[in-house]
Design a protein around this motif. Structure first.
Motif, PDB file in Angstrom:
ATOM      1  N   ARG A 201       0.834  -1.220   0.000  1.00 34.19           N
ATOM      2  CA  ARG A 201       0.000   0.000   0.000  1.00 34.19           C
ATOM      3  C   ARG A 201       0.860   1.258   0.000  1.00 34.19           C
ATOM      4  O   ARG A 201       0.628   2.184  -0.763  1.00 34.19           O
ATOM      5  N   ASP A 202       1.864   1.286   0.883  1.00 35.66           N
ATOM      6  CA  ASP A 202       2.738   2.468   0.980  1.00 35.66           C
ATOM      7  C   ASP A 202       3.424   2.750  -0.359  1.00 35.66           C
ATOM      8  O   ASP A 202       3.539   3.904  -0.781  1.00 35.66           O
ATOM      9  N   ALA A 203       3.902   1.682  -1.010  1.00 34.00           N
ATOM     10  CA  ALA A 203       4.637   1.870  -2.267  1.00 34.00           C
ATOM     11  C   ALA A 203       3.704   2.381  -3.363  1.00 34.00           C
ATOM     12  O   ALA A 203       4.050   3.322  -4.095  1.00 34.00           O
ATOM     13  N   VAL A 204       2.518   1.786  -3.458  1.00 33.36           N
ATOM     14  CA  VAL A 204       1.570   2.221  -4.492  1.00 33.36           C
ATOM     15  C   VAL A 204       1.127   3.660  -4.220  1.00 33.36           C
ATOM     16  O   VAL A 204       1.085   4.496  -5.130  1.00 33.36           O
ATOM     17  N   ASN A 205       0.860   3.989  -2.961  1.00 36.05           N
ATOM     18  CA  ASN A 205       0.492   5.376  -2.622  1.00 36.05           C
ATOM     19  C   ASN A 205       1.616   6.348  -2.973  1.00 36.05           C
ATOM     20  O   ASN A 205       1.351   7.451  -3.456  1.00 36.05           O
ATOM     21  N   SER A 206       2.861   5.950  -2.754  1.00 37.16           N
ATOM     22  CA  SER A 206       3.990   6.825  -3.101  1.00 37.16           C
ATOM     23  C   SER A 206       4.088   7.016  -4.616  1.00 37.16           C
ATOM     24  O   SER A 206       4.398   8.115  -5.089  1.00 37.16           O
ATOM     25  N   LEU A 207       3.817   5.959  -5.363  1.00 36.54           N
ATOM     26  CA  LEU A 207       3.855   6.077  -6.833  1.00 36.54           C
ATOM     27  C   LEU A 207       2.761   7.020  -7.329  1.00 36.54           C
ATOM     28  O   LEU A 207       2.966   7.764  -8.287  1.00 36.54           O
ATOM     29  N   VAL A 208       1.634   7.020  -6.629  1.00 33.82           N
ATOM     30  CA  VAL A 208       0.547   7.946  -6.981  1.00 33.82           C
ATOM     31  C   VAL A 208       0.973   9.378  -6.601  1.00 33.82           C
ATOM     32  O   VAL A 208       0.869  10.312  -7.405  1.00 33.82           O
ATOM     33  N   ARG A 209       1.493   9.534  -5.381  1.00 33.02           N
ATOM     34  CA  ARG A 209       1.936  10.866  -4.919  1.00 33.02           C
ATOM     35  C   ARG A 209       3.001  11.454  -5.832  1.00 33.02           C
ATOM     36  O   ARG A 209       3.024  12.648  -6.081  1.00 33.02           O
ATOM     37  N   ASP A 210       3.897  10.593  -6.344  1.00 25.71           N
ATOM     38  CA  ASP A 210       4.989  11.083  -7.189  1.00 25.71           C
ATOM     39  C   ASP A 210       4.583  11.255  -8.651  1.00 25.71           C
ATOM     40  O   ASP A 210       5.426  11.554  -9.503  1.00 25.71           O
ATOM     41  N   GLY A 211       3.317  10.993  -8.948  1.00 23.25           N
ATOM     42  CA  GLY A 211       2.834  11.232 -10.303  1.00 23.25           C
ATOM     43  C   GLY A 211       3.194  10.147 -11.299  1.00 23.25           C
ATOM     44  O   GLY A 211       3.092  10.344 -12.511  1.00 23.25           O
ATOM     45  N   PHE A 212       3.614   8.979 -10.809  1.00 23.62           N
ATOM     46  CA  PHE A 212       3.944   7.876 -11.721  1.00 23.62           C
ATOM     47  C   PHE A 212       2.666   7.094 -12.066  1.00 23.62           C
ATOM     48  O   PHE A 212       2.496   6.643 -13.182  1.00 23.62           O
ATOM     49  N   LEU A 213       1.778   6.983 -11.096  1.00 21.13           N
ATOM     50  CA  LEU A 213       0.492   6.301 -11.291  1.00 21.13           C
ATOM     51  C   LEU A 213      -0.635   7.271 -10.966  1.00 21.13           C
ATOM     52  O   LEU A 213      -0.456   8.194 -10.182  1.00 21.13           O
ATOM     53  N   GLU A 214      -1.814   7.005 -11.551  1.00 15.91           N
ATOM     54  CA  GLU A 214      -2.998   7.734 -11.092  1.00 15.91           C
ATOM     55  C   GLU A 214      -4.077   6.721 -10.740  1.00 15.91           C
ATOM     56  O   GLU A 214      -4.141   5.629 -11.326  1.00 15.91           O
ATOM     57  N   GLU A 215      -4.891   7.100  -9.768  1.00 12.24           N
ATOM     58  CA  GLU A 215      -5.901   6.162  -9.286  1.00 12.24           C
ATOM     59  C   GLU A 215      -7.287   6.739  -9.500  1.00 12.24           C
ATOM     60  O   GLU A 215      -7.525   7.926  -9.267  1.00 12.24           O
ATOM     61  N   GLU A 216      -8.172   5.909 -10.026  1.00 10.81           N
ATOM     62  CA  GLU A 216      -9.568   6.328 -10.141  1.00 10.81           C
ATOM     63  C   GLU A 216     -10.459   5.127  -9.881  1.00 10.81           C
ATOM     64  O   GLU A 216     -10.315   4.092 -10.557  1.00 10.81           O
ATOM     65  N   LYS A 217     -11.310   5.248  -8.915  1.00  8.04           N
ATOM     66  CA  LYS A 217     -12.272   4.183  -8.558  1.00  8.04           C
ATOM     67  C   LYS A 217     -11.602   2.811  -8.438  1.00  8.04           C
ATOM     68  O   LYS A 217     -12.058   1.820  -9.014  1.00  8.04           O
ATOM     69  N   GLY A 218     -10.468   2.793  -7.745  1.00  4.62           N
ATOM     70  CA  GLY A 218      -9.816   1.506  -7.490  1.00  4.62           C
ATOM     71  C   GLY A 218      -8.978   0.956  -8.640  1.00  4.62           C
ATOM     72  O   GLY A 218      -8.430  -0.131  -8.554  1.00  4.62           O
ATOM     73  N   LYS A 219      -8.874   1.715  -9.735  1.00  4.74           N
ATOM     74  CA  LYS A 219      -8.033   1.280 -10.864  1.00  4.74           C
ATOM     75  C   LYS A 219      -6.807   2.187 -10.947  1.00  4.74           C
ATOM     76  O   LYS A 219      -6.929   3.409 -10.801  1.00  4.74           O
ATOM     77  N   TYR A 220      -5.662   1.573 -11.203  1.00  2.00           N
ATOM     78  CA  TYR A 220      -4.422   2.336 -11.313  1.00  2.00           C
ATOM     79  C   TYR A 220      -3.953   2.365 -12.761  1.00  2.00           C
ATOM     80  O   TYR A 220      -3.962   1.340 -13.445  1.00  2.00           O
ATOM     81  N   LYS A 221      -3.538   3.558 -13.203  1.00  2.00           N
ATOM     82  CA  LYS A 221      -3.031   3.713 -14.579  1.00  2.00           C
ATOM     83  C   LYS A 221      -1.702   4.418 -14.546  1.00  2.00           C
ATOM     84  O   LYS A 221      -1.467   5.273 -13.677  1.00  2.00           O
ATOM     85  N   LEU A 222      -0.844   4.140 -15.521  1.00  2.00           N
ATOM     86  CA  LEU A 222       0.420   4.888 -15.639  1.00  2.00           C
ATOM     87  C   LEU A 222       0.095   6.300 -16.065  1.00  2.00           C
ATOM     88  O   LEU A 222      -0.723   6.507 -16.963  1.00  2.00           O
ATOM     89  N   LYS A 223       0.760   7.259 -15.465  1.00  2.00           N
ATOM     90  CA  LYS A 223       0.422   8.656 -15.740  1.00  2.00           C
ATOM     91  C   LYS A 223       1.323   9.271 -16.818  1.00  2.00           C
ATOM     92  O   LYS A 223       0.987  10.310 -17.369  1.00  2.00           O
ATOM     93  N   LEU A 224       2.455   8.610 -17.052  1.00  2.00           N
ATOM     94  CA  LEU A 224       3.427   9.252 -17.964  1.00  2.00           C
ATOM     95  C   LEU A 224       3.048   9.156 -19.435  1.00  2.00           C
ATOM     96  O   LEU A 224       2.407   8.220 -19.844  1.00  2.00           O
TER      97      LEU A 224
END
Ligand code: ADE
Length: 224
Positions: A201-224
């Motif tokens: 959880r911590d790692a995925v949240n950090s990837l979201v915070r750093d703009g590498f991933l984005e989360e919407e309704k429980g789905k994660y997508k690459l942001k780059l």
């Protein structure tokens, strides 16, 4: 079959390996006056060795790899080259692992020249004999085939980096959306280690915070 050779190291392993390492130093008759922890990997083993050998004096040096911008080559540097006077003292330089050994050799050379102890011996938990440029005076385990040891003090950092690598590779094959459960399942297939739900959880949240991933309704997508 894992795609990256990785081995999980527990806190209990670290304590037992440090105990074993301290025993080897004691058995050799070398009595260090001061322990020098190589930052950052040597901090925990160095502190435990101070405890097992009942040594009060603990200092630190940060030797790390530095990728020169223009070159693919990696160089080790002393990050904060301050000077302390260790004249008349015998030192034990402690790190988690000798992999290539380059950063440790640099640290030893710097310490000998600038801190001037009477002697410096190197002690590590693990020595990768197939990769290392030298054999340390003391090691607890010899590792013959290279693997990445996932130590407890880099659990989040490694999980974060491993996810990044895995996601970039999966994206090359067209995948661009994952649920949290899929991320964890893929991670365990890639690395064959389970760092536990909190670290995932911590790692995925950090990837979201750093703009590498984005989360919407429980789905994660690459942001780059
Ligand atoms: N640091 C350098 N080499 C390493 C390895 N093989 N495992 C864990 N940490 C390391």
């Amino acid at each position: 079959m894992a795609k990256v050779r990785t081995q999980l190291v527990s806190w209990e392993d670290v304590v037992e390996w440090s105990r074993g390492l301290a025993e080897k130093v004691r058995a050799s008759g070398y009595m260090p006056d001061v322990v020098i922890a190589v930052a950052r990997g040597g901090y925990v083993p160095a502190r435990l060795i101070c405890d097992f050998l009942m040594i009060n004096n603990l200092v630190s040096i940060q030797s790390q790899h530095w990728t020169e911008a223009a070159k693919a080559e990696e160089r080790a540097i002393i990050k904060f080259p301050y000077e302390v006077d260790l004249s008349g003292m015998k030192a034990l330089l402690v790190d988690d692992i000798v992999d290539t050994g380059e950063s440790l050799l640099l640290a030893k050379d710097f310490i000998m020249r600038k801190w001037k102890p009477t002697d410096v011996k190197i002690a590590v938990l693990q020595w990768i004999s197939s990769a290392a440029k030298f054999k340390p005076e003391y090691y607890h385990l010899e590792v013959r085939e290279w693997v990445w040891f996932q130590y407890p003090w880099t659990r989040l950092e490694d999980t974060y980096q491993f996810f990044k690598k895995m996601l970039s590779e999966e994206a090359k094959y067209g995948k661009n959306e994952w649920t949290f459960e899929e991320l964890v399942k893929s991670f365990m297939e890639w690395y064959e280690i389970d760092v536990g739900d909190k670290y995932f959880r911590d790692a995925v949240n950090s990837l979201v915070r750093d703009g590498f991933l984005e989360e919407e309704k429980g789905k994660y997508k690459l942001k780059l």
